[in-house]
Design a protein around this motif. Structure first.
Motif, PDB file in Angstrom:
ATOM      1  N   GLY A  74      14.756  57.958  30.208  1.00  0.00           N
ATOM      2  CA  GLY A  74      14.250  58.504  28.962  1.00  0.00           C
ATOM      3  C   GLY A  74      12.831  59.035  29.080  1.00  0.00           C
ATOM      4  O   GLY A  74      12.413  59.883  28.296  1.00  0.00           O
TER       5      GLY A  74
ATOM      6  N   TRP B 288      15.838  63.725  27.253  1.00  0.00           N
ATOM      7  CA  TRP B 288      16.102  63.873  25.815  1.00  0.00           C
ATOM      8  C   TRP B 288      17.542  63.550  25.444  1.00  0.00           C
ATOM      9  O   TRP B 288      17.844  63.171  24.289  1.00  0.00           O
ATOM     10  N   TYR B 289      18.466  63.681  26.401  1.00  0.00           N
ATOM     11  CA  TYR B 289      19.887  63.465  26.116  1.00  0.00           C
ATOM     12  C   TYR B 289      20.169  62.042  25.637  1.00  0.00           C
ATOM     13  O   TYR B 289      21.168  61.789  24.936  1.00  0.00           O
ATOM     14  N   ARG B 290      19.295  61.097  26.004  1.00  0.00           N
ATOM     15  CA  ARG B 290      19.513  59.705  25.607  1.00  0.00           C
ATOM     16  C   ARG B 290      19.425  59.528  24.089  1.00  0.00           C
ATOM     17  O   ARG B 290      20.012  58.596  23.533  1.00  0.00           O
ATOM     18  N   CYS B 291      18.710  60.427  23.427  1.00  0.00           N
ATOM     19  CA  CYS B 291      18.611  60.350  21.967  1.00  0.00           C
ATOM     20  C   CYS B 291      19.942  60.631  21.281  1.00  0.00           C
ATOM     21  O   CYS B 291      20.115  60.337  20.096  1.00  0.00           O
TER      22      CYS B 291
ATOM     23  N   LYS C 248      21.110  56.771  21.465  1.00  0.00           N
ATOM     24  CA  LYS C 248      20.227  55.688  21.026  1.00  0.00           C
ATOM     25  C   LYS C 248      18.783  56.169  20.997  1.00  0.00           C
ATOM     26  O   LYS C 248      18.333  56.833  21.927  1.00  0.00           O
ATOM     27  N   ILE C 249      18.101  55.831  19.924  1.00  0.00           N
ATOM     28  CA  ILE C 249      16.683  56.181  19.779  1.00  0.00           C
ATOM     29  C   ILE C 249      15.883  54.882  19.651  1.00  0.00           C
ATOM     30  O   ILE C 249      16.273  53.975  18.907  1.00  0.00           O
ATOM     31  N   LYS C 250      14.780  54.811  20.390  1.00  0.00           N
ATOM     32  CA  LYS C 250      13.884  53.664  20.285  1.00  0.00           C
ATOM     33  C   LYS C 250      12.617  54.108  19.592  1.00  0.00           C
ATOM     34  O   LYS C 250      11.913  54.997  20.059  1.00  0.00           O
ATOM     35  N   THR C 251      12.337  53.509  18.434  1.00  0.00           N
ATOM     36  CA  THR C 251      11.162  53.888  17.665  1.00  0.00           C
ATOM     37  C   THR C 251       9.896  53.289  18.285  1.00  0.00           C
ATOM     38  O   THR C 251       9.963  52.463  19.196  1.00  0.00           O
TER      39      THR C 251
ATOM     40  N   THR D 259      22.289  56.050  17.343  1.00  0.00           N
ATOM     41  CA  THR D 259      22.722  57.378  16.898  1.00  0.00           C
ATOM     42  C   THR D 259      24.110  57.732  17.416  1.00  0.00           C
ATOM     43  O   THR D 259      24.826  58.544  16.816  1.00  0.00           O
TER      44      THR D 259
ATOM     45  N   THR E  65      24.890  57.712  29.608  1.00  0.00           N
ATOM     46  CA  THR E  65      23.699  57.595  28.758  1.00  0.00           C
ATOM     47  C   THR E  65      23.327  56.143  28.512  1.00  0.00           C
ATOM     48  O   THR E  65      22.153  55.772  28.573  1.00  0.00           O
TER      49      THR E  65
END
Length: 328
Positions: free
Chosen positions: A154, A160-163, A166-169, A177, A243
């Motif tokens: 990531g 960017w494809y990992r978003c 899953k997104i980590k804030t 996601t 991913t």
């Protein structure tokens, strides 16, 4: 029992789907009671992570099973798609958008091959897809030189494809996601299966292939389409697996198809063909995912997970056979 069957809620959901839904709730509750750490947000995210690749495979193979066929190649096609696409990205510098397209296209190509073998060459689906399972397993190892492939992290500009899954804030909160993508795909394919000419013809193949042929339907065309759908979703599953888990091993993936098939059958799709339910399939997939995630929380490891999945599958198939006998 008849009153229960005639209940409008039961009719709307379907008896087997209702039973599967109740089983899902009970299994989750039992794991939560046995280990309170199971009933947490992070564990829920882990359940979603485990469901993506199984779920996409299950959506695709639901169409094949609805025709009365089977696709044993989806697990190894998943791995091969991720291996080859990841190899091209990491070792050959392919941009990530092209890597994603290649990953899905590889699955689609194998779907075309399976469809042609079954529809045009007349091979039994079991034999045809067993052959392509071995083929995809070998090709993945040959192209990568029998080396594992790790997709870009990531932190990489191409990460960017990992978003997509899953997104980590900034606060460390994980947002699944991929769940939105899985459900969106399920809704779209449920409409295709139940509300379109393609879906109706695929279901009719499983009900009575010869009658469908005599009614003027191009049987081979829709049989091939079913396998293309299965292969394409195996490619998408390869993207999801790459991913979430990043590293793929040559020769892997054998056995993944069993989880997908179990999810489809548990959800109410008949192995005899003629019926298919994407909504039920999703319920079945989450049952399998909860078992995979929950059993380690109660001290049971991989071999026990396989036993549990096998038992659930046997019960689901028995229920399907019993239901078909009663209809006849």
């Amino acid at each position: 029992m008849e009153k229960l069957k005639n209940n409008p809620v039961v009719k709307a959901i379907g008896t087997q789907r209702l039973v599967a839904l109740l089983a899902l709730i009970v299994i989750y509750g039992v794991f939560g009671i046995m280990n309170p750490r199971f009933a947490t947000y992070n564990t829920m995210v882990n359940i979603f992570d485990a469901s993506y690749y199984i779920g996409f495979m299950a959506i695709g193979i639901c169409f094949v099973i609805a025709t009365g066929g089977i696709d044993l190649s989806i697990g190894t096609v998943l791995t091969m798609s991720g291996l080859v696409a990841g190899y091209l990205s990491v070792n050959k510098g392919f941009p990530m958008w092209l890597t994603i397209i290649i990953c899905i296209l590889i699955g689609m190509i194998f779907g075309v091959i399976n469809g042609l073998l079954v529809a045009k060459m007349g091979l039994p689906p079991f034999i045809a897809t067993l052959g392509t399972m071995m083929l995809s397993k070998g090709i993945g190892s040959i192209i990568t030189g029998a080396q594992s492939v790790t997709w870009k992290s990531g932190s990489d500009p191409e990460g960017w494809y990992r978003c997509l899954f899953k997104i980590k804030t900034a606060s460390g909160l994980l947002i699944p996601t991929g769940f939105v993508l899985l459900i969106a795909a399920a809704v779209i394919m449920a409409i295709v299966l139940n509300k379109t000419k393609t879906g109706r013809y695929i279901l009719s193949l499983g009900s009575n292939k010869e009658a469908t042929r005599l009614s003027g339907v191009n049987v081979d065309k829709y049989l091939i389409i079913a396998y293309i759908i299965s292969g394409t979703f195996a490619g998408i599953a390869g993207l999801a697996y790459s991913t979430i888990y990043s590293t793929l091993l040559p020769g892997g993936g054998a056995g993944f198809e069993m989880d997908a098939i179990a999810g489809v059958v548990i959800g109410g799709t008949s192995m005899a063909g003629g019926t298919g339910t994407i909504a039920g399939t999703m319920i079945g997939v989450f049952i399998i995912s909860i078992l995979k995630t929950g059993l380690p929380f109660v001290g049971l490891q991989t071999h026990y997970q396989q036993v549990a999945t096998g038992l659930v599958l046997v019960v689901a198939v028995f229920a399907d056979v019993y239901r078909n006998r009663k209809k006849n």
